[in-house]
Enzyme design. Structure first.
Site, PDB file in Angstrom:
ATOM      1  N   GLY A 146      14.832   1.850  -4.740  1.00  0.00           N
ATOM      2  CA  GLY A 146      14.979   3.248  -4.110  1.00  0.00           C
ATOM      3  C   GLY A 146      14.557   4.244  -5.261  1.00  0.00           C
ATOM      4  N   HIS A 182      -6.285  -6.489   0.401  1.00  0.00           N
ATOM      5  CA  HIS A 182      -6.610  -5.117   0.879  1.00  0.00           C
ATOM      6  C   HIS A 182      -8.101  -5.774   1.553  1.00  0.00           C
ATOM      7  CE1 HIS A 182      -3.415  -3.078  -0.617  1.00  0.00           C
ATOM      8  NE2 HIS A 182      -4.150  -2.779  -1.836  1.00  0.00           N
TER       9      HIS A 182
END
EC number: 1.1.1.49
Length: 485
Positions: A18, A240
């Protein structure tokens, strides 16, 4: 046109890592934008978690700074920022030990949706999954989000899948690829399957070839150590670009349902032919005035890792047999651009007395970045007297122009995907067998050039890549589209 924002159900979201770069740049600003749009309920909770000790107020100050740097445009409202920060807290957790887990477990509400974002290296995925299960933070409404790279090869991807499945079902695992969250990528499916205009032409009878380009102007920068272990093939093509290829080539699913869509994508990957060496060009960017070379950026003069790759691919199925698909991606190229170009064949006969080959034919361009939108090039008569002179013009739809001010409120990729996690919608996330199939196709190609020990071709920064990549198309009478910013 008024866009509808549908609030999600109350949830607890824990971001492991985080305090990291991804959390600061994408995850937390994206959550704030969804809060601003009214999509987050007031009783949602967002918990940052990392190994560093940090009081809640210090973490909220970090989150505020991230919002002000990456999400503030048009949303500079102190009261709303304060409202969002009231949802945020922090817990110091040791991913490989026991410290902090009991405190984290006390924050999790078992009767609500629990989402755990693994914004950490893949080596920690198993440890986090095990401890979530051990401390009874994993229930029926639990979802885990795992970032790429999902493995380094087929064997490691299988190991990672087995580890995660020890603690979570496939329906609870969200393998995120932010390219699939882009508005244009999803519009590709809408254009194909929501309009009768294109789908009848979407095959080898009418499509001459397809180009998929992901070009970057930056070098590897501070990611040198990671990138040199991966290269363009593992970093971009295997995930991707493979996903973009699947969406452009897949059959219509029976329903817009997560498994139905992913079943069709998997069929595309399994139908990909092996790629011979002559259909692959690998490159490394050289140095220039004020620009470090790839060798300097990765601190290895002997590196054989590619910062550029171009390939000609073939799909052996009924729809696409004989239609080449060209893919290219690289660092330090002339412009930052991501696009898919579907190049249709010339008319079989020119009734206007002009040589068919004098014109380039119809092209549908799907732009992912910058300036998301679509462009269809068509042939018309040149205005004015003097006979039937033909010219090509674009029918252009930029989302920013078409949607006006509402385009600014369209969620970015991370915003959309995180909300899909909360909703429990896996349509835009990779399934485990899909990730393994991509590696099963990729591994032999990488092994092939590693065995040969070939050095990538050098190319100048600000160019379109090695000259050899141009020959992939030139030798068959085609050419790459010019990279435009």
């Amino acid at each position: 046109m008024v866009s509808r924002v549908i609030p999600v159900d109350p949830f607890d979201l824990v971001i492991f890592g985080g305090t990291g770069d991804l959390a600061r740049r994408k995850i937390l600003p994206g959550l704030y934008r969804r809060y601003w749009a009214g999509q987050l309920p007031d009783d949602a909770r967002i918990v940052g978690a990392s190994r560093h000790e940090m009081p809640d107020e210090e973490y909220r100050a970090m989150v505020r700074a991230a919002i002000e740097e990456f999400a503030i445009e048009g949303r500079d409202d102190a009261a709303r920022i304060d409202g969002f920060l009231s949802l945020v807290s922090f817990v110091a957790v040791d991913a490989t030990g026991e410290a902090g887990w009991s405190e984290l477990a006390e924050k999790i509400r078992p009767d609500l949706i629990q989402a755990y974002y693994f914004s950490v290296g893949p080596s920690l995925f198993g440890d986090l999954a095990e401890r979530l299960h051990k401390h009874k933070m994993a229930g029926k409404e639990t979802r885990i989000v795992v970032e790429k790279p999902f493995g380094h090869d087929l064997e490691s991807a299988r190991d990672l899948n087995r580890t995660l499945r020890c603690y979570f079902s496939e329906e609870q695992i969200y393998r995120i690829d932010h390219y699939l969250g882009k508005e244009t990528v999803q519009n590709l499916m809408a254009v194909r399957f929501g309009n009768v205009l294109f789908e009848p032409l979407w095959n080898a009878l009418y499509v001459d070839h397809i180009q998929i380009t992901v070009a970057e102007t930056v070098g590897v920068g501070g990611r040198g150590a990671y990138y040199d272990r991966s290269g363009a093939m593992r970093d971009m093509v295997q995930n991707h670009m493979m996903q973009l290829l699947c969406l452009i080539a897949m059959e219509p699913p029976y329903h817009f349902d997560p498994d139905a869509v992913r079943d069709e994508k998997l069929k595309v990957i399994r139908a990909l032919d092996p790629v011979p060496p002559e259909d692959i060009v690998r490159g490394q960017y050289a140095g220039a005035e004020g620009i470090e070379s790839y060798f300097t950026d990765v601190e290895d003069e002997a590196s054989l890792t590619e910062s550029f790759i171009a390939m000609k691919l073939h799909i052996s199925n009924w729809r696409w047999k004989g239609t080449p698909i060209y893919v290219r991606t690289g660092k330090r190229l002339k412009a930052r651009a991501s696009e898919i170009a579907v190049v249709f064949k010339h008319p079989p006969h020119s009734v206007f007395g002009q040589k068919t080959n004098d014109r380039r034919g119809n092209v549908l361009v799907i732009r992912l970045q910058p300036n998301e939108g679509m462009n269809l090039r068509v042939t018309i008569k040149e205005p004015g007297p003097g006979g039937m002179r033909l010219i090509e013009v674009p029918l252009d739809m930029s989302f920013a122009e078409a949607l006006g001010p509402e385009a600014a409120d369209v969620p970015d990729a991370y915003e959309r995907l995180i909300m899909d996690v909360i909703r429990g919608n896996q349509t835009l996330f990779m399934r485990g067998d899909e990730a393994e199939a991509a590696w099963a196709w990729t591994d032999p190609i990488i092994a092939q050039w590693e065995e040969q020990g070939d050095r990538p071709k050098l190319y100048d920064p600000g160019s379109t890549g090695p000259e050899e990549s141009l020959m992939l198309l030139y030798r068959e009478g085609r050419r790459w589209r010019d990279i435009q910013a």
